[in-house]
Design a protein around this motif. Structure first.
Motif, PDB file in Angstrom:
ATOM      1  N   ILE A  67      35.223  44.343  48.302  1.00 51.76           N
ATOM      2  CA  ILE A  67      36.445  44.765  47.758  1.00 51.76           C
ATOM      3  C   ILE A  67      36.559  44.665  46.141  1.00 51.76           C
ATOM      4  O   ILE A  67      36.126  43.664  45.581  1.00 51.76           O
ATOM      5  CB  ILE A  67      37.412  43.624  48.407  1.00 51.76           C
ATOM      6  N   LEU A  68      36.971  45.655  45.637  1.00 49.91           N
ATOM      7  CA  LEU A  68      36.798  45.778  44.062  1.00 49.91           C
ATOM      8  C   LEU A  68      37.661  44.418  43.460  1.00 49.91           C
ATOM      9  O   LEU A  68      38.938  44.255  44.037  1.00 49.91           O
ATOM     10  CB  LEU A  68      37.393  46.832  43.400  1.00 49.91           C
ATOM     11  N   LYS A  69      37.314  43.963  42.163  1.00 47.29           N
ATOM     12  CA  LYS A  69      38.007  42.995  41.581  1.00 47.29           C
ATOM     13  C   LYS A  69      39.500  43.596  41.216  1.00 47.29           C
ATOM     14  O   LYS A  69      39.625  45.173  40.811  1.00 47.29           O
ATOM     15  CB  LYS A  69      37.295  42.401  40.413  1.00 47.29           C
ATOM     16  N   ARG A  70      40.330  42.990  40.982  1.00 48.16           N
ATOM     17  CA  ARG A  70      41.757  43.413  40.524  1.00 48.16           C
ATOM     18  C   ARG A  70      41.705  43.626  38.863  1.00 48.16           C
ATOM     19  O   ARG A  70      40.952  42.946  38.341  1.00 48.16           O
ATOM     20  CB  ARG A  70      42.743  42.656  40.752  1.00 48.16           C
ATOM     21  N   GLY A  71      42.133  44.624  38.277  1.00 46.74           N
ATOM     22  CA  GLY A  71      42.337  44.810  36.884  1.00 46.74           C
ATOM     23  C   GLY A  71      41.094  45.118  36.217  1.00 46.74           C
ATOM     24  O   GLY A  71      40.759  44.631  34.962  1.00 46.74           O
ATOM     25  N   ILE A  72      40.304  45.815  36.764  1.00 47.69           N
ATOM     26  CA  ILE A  72      38.952  46.252  36.252  1.00 47.69           C
ATOM     27  C   ILE A  72      39.112  47.197  34.831  1.00 47.69           C
ATOM     28  O   ILE A  72      39.703  48.083  35.326  1.00 47.69           O
ATOM     29  CB  ILE A  72      37.924  46.864  37.366  1.00 47.69           C
ATOM     30  N   LYS A  73      38.800  46.856  34.001  1.00 44.76           N
ATOM     31  CA  LYS A  73      38.567  47.836  32.602  1.00 44.76           C
ATOM     32  C   LYS A  73      38.184  49.083  32.849  1.00 44.76           C
ATOM     33  O   LYS A  73      36.538  48.942  33.427  1.00 44.76           O
ATOM     34  CB  LYS A  73      38.662  47.120  31.508  1.00 44.76           C
TER      35      LYS A  73
END
Length: 430
Positions: A67-73
């Motif tokens: 699950i991807l981290k939130r708020g990835i730049k």
């Protein structure tokens, strides 16, 4: 024309009748396990990414959903793409089994749990499998584990409870195959294979049912040709005894592996076999299998698998994993678990669709007063019945056929002035 809207590949929807059958089977499993003194727990469907990829899950770690981290730049995304390492973008993952979450659960709550903790976990898990019959990307596991008991008592309790669950499900013809990791390592040492190659060799032996003795020998020969030929002799020598079924006793095990007579694993299995003598239900047998490996690297002692002639794969398995919880606590805690492969088992058993409360249908006219209709339904529900309300249709044959297929056994017509005592029940045809 719109294309069909299907669930994601490798995952399934269940219609009401299928869901009812599954819940009935799960109810049997839960009831048996609770009768043996196990308590049900629940853990989150996600765990920290690092925990799921810490080496505890063996090859299953490669099949986990991240699950991807939130708020990835955007620049972080670009860097991960350039490095070819998308996993650095994840901080959580869906659980791929119930054992790793249990180890974390015990480490978190050990002060609130008894010295010997007997746990039930029945829940879905997720793996990025290549979908095929019996293998899905979302599936249910039904696990029992005992944490804190170092002796063979734990294995005996697990096998006894699991075999009773299989019997009460009506799954006859099961064979529980058992081995011990110490026997496997002892065998590899006996054929002269260096210890540094043992784990790789076990992965090779685990493929025996797929690639045969020649395939196992050829693969091991890439590491040590002399040891590979000695292993061929062992595998060919135990073949006839395996086909006949090797009893779990010291005499029978030493007869097929005489060079390992002093191995601690044989003592362990001899005690296990003696304790289970005469204690398994009809339709369940237990055999020693010196070729049984179990692919998970965390097993430290006894291992077991359930074979059934109706399935091309095992329908359950487990073993002792004394080192896993120590990864969280810094000290080893004895632990052993047994998991029923629910998806495979439920496809093999016949379940009475009419099990449970009597299911009846109230066929109502459009002008029946709602208060009268609901009074009848409340009365029937209070009697322990399952009650469905259906509005009268022009084609009653279709309606009655549908509710009969859904497990309802009788129907009655409801009109103005009817009460529960005056209903004229008629049986529904199967």
């Amino acid at each position: 024309m719109a294309s069909p809207v299907n669930p994601p590949r490798g995952m399934r929807d269940f219609l009401p009748a299928d869901k009812a059958r599954r819940e009935h089977a799960l109810g049997i499993i839960r009831g048996v396990y609770r009768s043996h003194g196990f308590d049900e727990i629940e853990t989150p469907v996600v765990e920290e990414h690092g925990r799921l990829h810490s080496g505890l899950g063996g090859d299953n770690e490669k099949l986990s959903f991240s699950i991807l981290k939130r708020g990835i730049k955007p620049e972080v995304l670009d860097a991960a793409a350039a490095a070819g390492d998308p996993e650095q973008l994840a901080d959580l993952g869906l659980r791929f089994d119930l054992t790793v979450p249990l180890a974390r659960y015990y480490a978190t709550h050990r002060a609130e749990l008894p010295p010997v903790f007997r746990a039930i976990q029945i829940a879905p898990v997720w793996r990025a499998e290549r979908p095929q019959k019996g293998r899905y990307r979302q599936f249910v596991q039904a696990d029992i584990d005992i944490i804190g008991e170092a002796g063979v008592l734990a294995e005996v309790e697990l096998i006894t409870a699991t075999s009773q669950a299989l019997a009460e499900l009506g799954l006859s013809g099961c064979v529980i195959r058992v081995n011990d990791r110490r026997i496997l390592f002892g065998l590899l040492s006996e054929i002269g294979l260096d210890a540094e190659h043992h784990n790789r060799a076990l992965i090779t032996i685990d493929k025996l049912d797929k690639i045969g003795v020649d395939g196992v020998t050829a693969e091991l020969a890439e590491t040590d040709p002399a040891a590979a030929e000695k292993l061929r002799g062992v595998l060919e020598g135990v073949g006839p005894a395996l086909a006949a079924g090797i009893p779990v006793s010291r005499e029978s095990i030493e007869a097929v592996l005489p060079a390992l007579a002093e191995n601690d694993g044989i003592e362990n299995l001899a005690t296990l076999g003696s304790a289970l003598q005469g204690g398994l239900p009809e339709g369940v047998e237990i055999h020693f299998d010196p070729t049984l490996v179990r692919g998970m690297g965390y097993y430290t002692g006894t291992i077991f698998e359930i074979a059934h002639p109706g399935s091309g794969s095992s329908v359950g398995g487990g073993g002792r994993y004394d080192g896993m919880i120590g990864r969280f606590l810094g000290r080893n805690v004895p632990a052993v678990g047994f998991s029923i492969g629910f998806e495979r088992v439920v496809d093999l058993i016949a379940i009475d669709d009419n099990a449970g409360p009597e299911a009846v249908v109230l066929v109502t006219d459009a002008d029946t007063p709602l208060d009268e209709l609901m009074a009848i339904k409340r009365d029937l529900v209070a009697q322990g019945k399952r009650v469905r309300i259906e509005k009268r249709q022009k084609n009653m044959k279709t309606l009655l056929a549908r509710v009969a297929a859904e497990g309802f056994t009788a129907f009655a017509n409801v009109s103005t002035g009817t009460d529960s005592g005056s209903l004229n029940w008629r049986e529904l045809a199967d």
